[in-house]
Design an enzyme around this catalytic site. Structure first.
Site, PDB file in Angstrom:
ATOM      1  N   ASP A 213      -3.243  -3.089  -2.482  1.00  0.00           N
ATOM      2  CA  ASP A 213      -4.297  -2.084  -2.514  1.00  0.00           C
ATOM      3  C   ASP A 213      -4.171  -1.258  -3.804  1.00  0.00           C
ATOM      4  O   ASP A 213      -3.093  -1.186  -4.397  1.00  0.00           O
ATOM      5  CB  ASP A 213      -4.197  -1.163  -1.287  1.00  0.00           C
ATOM      6  CG  ASP A 213      -5.406  -0.229  -1.160  1.00  0.00           C
ATOM      7  OD1 ASP A 213      -5.258   0.860  -0.584  1.00  0.00           O
ATOM      8  OD2 ASP A 213      -6.491  -0.598  -1.656  1.00  0.00           O
ATOM      9  N   ASN A 214      -5.275  -0.629  -4.227  1.00  0.00           N
ATOM     10  CA  ASN A 214      -5.256   0.369  -5.300  1.00  0.00           C
ATOM     11  C   ASN A 214      -4.868  -0.137  -6.685  1.00  0.00           C
ATOM     12  O   ASN A 214      -4.288   0.619  -7.474  1.00  0.00           O
ATOM     13  CB  ASN A 214      -4.311   1.530  -4.943  1.00  0.00           C
ATOM     14  CG  ASN A 214      -4.548   2.070  -3.580  1.00  0.00           C
ATOM     15  OD1 ASN A 214      -3.698   2.017  -2.700  1.00  0.00           O
ATOM     16  ND2 ASN A 214      -5.748   2.587  -3.360  1.00  0.00           N
TER      17      ASN A 214
ATOM     18  N   GLU B 138     -11.488   4.052  -1.083  1.00  0.00           N
ATOM     19  CA  GLU B 138     -11.896   4.371   0.291  1.00  0.00           C
ATOM     20  C   GLU B 138     -12.770   5.624   0.357  1.00  0.00           C
ATOM     21  O   GLU B 138     -12.471   6.648  -0.229  1.00  0.00           O
ATOM     22  CB  GLU B 138     -10.664   4.545   1.207  1.00  0.00           C
ATOM     23  CG  GLU B 138      -9.567   5.442   0.691  1.00  0.00           C
ATOM     24  CD  GLU B 138      -8.494   4.686  -0.056  1.00  0.00           C
ATOM     25  OE1 GLU B 138      -8.771   3.636  -0.648  1.00  0.00           O
ATOM     26  OE2 GLU B 138      -7.346   5.147  -0.066  1.00  0.00           O
TER      27      GLU B 138
ATOM     28  N   LYS C 297       2.833   3.392  -5.715  1.00  0.00           N
ATOM     29  CA  LYS C 297       2.308   2.364  -6.638  1.00  0.00           C
ATOM     30  C   LYS C 297       3.375   1.864  -7.608  1.00  0.00           C
ATOM     31  O   LYS C 297       3.363   0.698  -7.974  1.00  0.00           O
ATOM     32  CB  LYS C 297       1.073   2.903  -7.361  1.00  0.00           C
ATOM     33  CG  LYS C 297       0.012   3.481  -6.424  1.00  0.00           C
ATOM     34  CD  LYS C 297      -0.264   2.568  -5.205  1.00  0.00           C
ATOM     35  CE  LYS C 297      -0.919   3.344  -4.082  1.00  0.00           C
ATOM     36  NZ  LYS C 297      -0.906   2.584  -2.786  1.00  0.00           N
TER      37      LYS C 297
ATOM     38  N   ASP D 251       0.832  -1.204   0.000  1.00  0.00           N
ATOM     39  CA  ASP D 251       0.000   0.000   0.000  1.00  0.00           C
ATOM     40  C   ASP D 251       0.862   1.247   0.000  1.00  0.00           C
ATOM     41  O   ASP D 251       0.459   2.302   0.497  1.00  0.00           O
ATOM     42  CB  ASP D 251      -0.937  -0.018   1.215  1.00  0.00           C
ATOM     43  CG  ASP D 251      -2.062   0.997   1.096  1.00  0.00           C
ATOM     44  OD1 ASP D 251      -2.636   1.381   2.137  1.00  0.00           O
ATOM     45  OD2 ASP D 251      -2.348   1.427  -0.043  1.00  0.00           O
TER      46      ASP D 251
END
Ligand SMILES: Cc1ncnc2c1ncn2[C@@H]1O[C@H](/C=C/CNC(=O)c2cc(-c3ccc(F)cc3)cc(O)c2O)C[C@H]1O
Ligand SMILES: [Mg+2]
Length: 215
Positions: A169-170, A199, A144, A141
């Site tokens: 995540d993401n 989120e 990226k 997380d």
């Protein structure tokens, strides 16, 4: 000078959460970020998916890349059995200072090892410095564009072994296209996409779970 957003998140925890009660810390941060100021915590919706993966894996050693304010650190640590721990890497000293206090407020400091530094510098030292054999679960997380290089570094350092689960995540927003392509096309990973939302918003995002199948 104005306080920082992480400082305001910590204030919300100190005002609304009960010391030693991790769920109240999670609830306080989610309420603040949904109703006062958005912040890049994994959040409640994706957080429930994170919870289910942690429970399913029941890891002994967890690596988290990108602590930020410690929200997902608390989510993970609260589900760990005695003797299990999460090592979390954060290279911004201000974020690390806030995260330490959030983790302390939740009463989970015995299950958390917060390391201040860059993932690329620390991953090669994990075995020697923390006596880690291999990670059971890695939660990505952080920046990226670091997901893929750090995954390859973890492989090279023998910290990913048969059965290790990577949870990222993401993968849609902001997106990690090179990482996704790698884990989805590699014969050494079994990948699954958990569709969710960014989120505290209605935008699409999700978590990618990739199980290492061994060499
Ligand atoms: C290499 C390295 N080592 C150690 N810590 C590292 C590191 N790279 C970043 N970090 C630390 O992790 C944290 C960074 C996380 C990066 N996360 C993000 O950039 C991020 C951004 C969004 C987002 C989505 C839509 C929007 F419109 C705007 C933002 C949502 C998220 O869930 C995110 O995690 C804090 C940083 O100091
Ligand atoms: Mg994130």
């Amino acid at each position: 000078t104005r306080t920082s957003r992480p400082q305001r998140i910590l204030k919300a925890v100190q005002r609304k959460a009960t010391v030693g009660d991790p769920q109240s810390v999670i609830t306080a941060i989610d309420h603040f970020c949904r109703h006062r100021e958005w912040a890049m915590n994994v959040g409640d919706e994706k957080g429930s998916i994170l919870d289910s993966v942690v429970s399913e894996v029941s890891p002994v050693t967890v690596l988290e890349l990108g602590t930020y304010c410690g929200y997902s650190t608390v989510r993970i640590a609260r589900l760990l059995p005695p003797g299990a721990c999460v090592i979390t890497l954060e290279f911004n000293p201000d974020y690390a200072a806030i995260a330490r206090q959030v983790i302390q407020w939740s009463g989970l400091e015995d299950k958390v090892q917060l390391v201040e530094g860059a993932s690329g510098d620390w991953i090669p030292w994990m075995k020697e410095h923390f006596g880690v054999q291999a990670f059971d679960l890695v939660f990505l997380d952080h920046w990226k564009e670091r997901y893929l290089p750090d995954t390859k570094l973890l492989e090279e350092c023998g910290l990913i072994q048969k059965g290790t689960v990577l949870l990222a995540d993401n993968v849609i927003c902001p997106g990690t296209p090179d990482y996704l392509e790698y884990v989805r096309n590699s014969p050494r990973y079994n990948s699954h996409y958990y569709r969710s939302h960014l989120e505290y918003t209605k935008a699409e995002d999700g978590l990618e779970k990739s199980v290492f199948l061994g060499y």
